[in-house]
Design a protein around this motif. Sequence first.
Motif, mmCIF file in Angstrom:
data_model
loop_
_atom_site.group_PDB
_atom_site.id
_atom_site.type_symbol
_atom_site.label_atom_id
_atom_site.label_comp_id
_atom_site.label_asym_id
_atom_site.label_seq_id
_atom_site.Cartn_x
_atom_site.Cartn_y
_atom_site.Cartn_z
ATOM 1 N N MET A 172 14.178 17.190 6.390
ATOM 2 C CA MET A 172 12.968 18.007 6.416
ATOM 3 C C MET A 172 12.400 18.180 5.003
ATOM 4 N N TYR A 173 13.267 18.139 4.009
ATOM 5 C CA TYR A 173 12.839 18.331 2.619
ATOM 6 C C TYR A 173 13.481 17.270 1.748
ATOM 7 N N LYS A 174 12.817 16.962 0.670
ATOM 8 C CA LYS A 174 13.355 15.973 -0.268
ATOM 9 C C LYS A 174 14.575 16.557 -0.964
ATOM 10 N N ASN B 4 0.835 -1.187 0.000
ATOM 11 C CA ASN B 4 0.000 0.000 0.000
ATOM 12 C C ASN B 4 0.878 1.249 0.000
ATOM 13 N N LYS B 5 0.660 2.111 -0.992
ATOM 14 C CA LYS B 5 1.493 3.305 -1.136
ATOM 15 C C LYS B 5 1.317 4.255 0.052
ATOM 16 N N LYS B 6 0.076 4.330 0.560
ATOM 17 C CA LYS B 6 -0.183 5.216 1.690
ATOM 18 C C LYS B 6 0.563 4.749 2.944
ATOM 19 N N ALA B 7 0.607 3.451 3.195
ATOM 20 C CA ALA B 7 1.325 2.914 4.361
ATOM 21 C C ALA B 7 2.814 3.192 4.239
ATOM 22 N N ASN C 189 5.334 5.787 6.795
ATOM 23 C CA ASN C 189 6.496 5.305 7.527
ATOM 24 C C ASN C 189 7.815 5.615 6.828
ATOM 25 N N SER C 190 7.809 6.551 5.908
ATOM 26 C CA SER C 190 9.052 6.856 5.213
ATOM 27 C C SER C 190 10.060 7.451 6.187
ATOM 28 N N VAL C 191 11.323 7.304 5.853
ATOM 29 C CA VAL C 191 12.394 7.834 6.698
ATOM 30 C C VAL C 191 12.204 9.336 6.894
ATOM 31 N N THR C 192 11.815 10.029 5.838
ATOM 32 C CA THR C 192 11.618 11.481 5.926
ATOM 33 C C THR C 192 10.552 11.812 6.956
ATOM 34 N N LYS C 193 9.422 11.108 6.920
ATOM 35 C CA LYS C 193 8.336 11.410 7.866
ATOM 36 C C LYS C 193 8.732 11.054 9.300
#
Length: 175
Positions: A147-149, A2-5, A9-13
Amino acid sequence: MNKKATSKNSVTKIMRKLHRDIGFLMIGLTLVYGVSGIILLYRDTEIFTIKKEYTETIKPGTPAGELGAALELRRLRVIEERNDTIFFNYGYYCQSSGEAVYTITTYPDFIWTINSFHKLKSRFTSHWFATVYGILLLFLALSSLWMYKPSTKKFKRGLVLTAIGLVIAAMALYI
């Protein structure tokens, strides 16, 4: 998957959330360290100090050359010896009675307490507090890179500001 999941949980978030929460936790600690650091910058002046008068009795007959060590005054300078009295830059000492009366400039107790954060040594148990604080500050500095990509202008601007900060720190060491 699932893309939303994945995006939740991405490292950035995760880094952003940790950065935010640790940042709020560190505000009070940083305020105390900041004030202490400013006070220590001006320790060669009499800003933030008070005068305290002491009366102490030490061994009668202490010679002038041993007076600083006996009174635990590092910068004691003998000015004059008259009769049985030794006059020094902080006050005087009566050799017959052993009484020393002197005034020193010192910090109020609460300033000594907050300045002790900057003067901890590894042999003190409380050094772990300062170590954890330092690690958390390093985390805050490094986590700001998430904080930013990396492809955004804000991220590139952050790298430029980081480089400028490093240059300023290096210059401060040589000024």
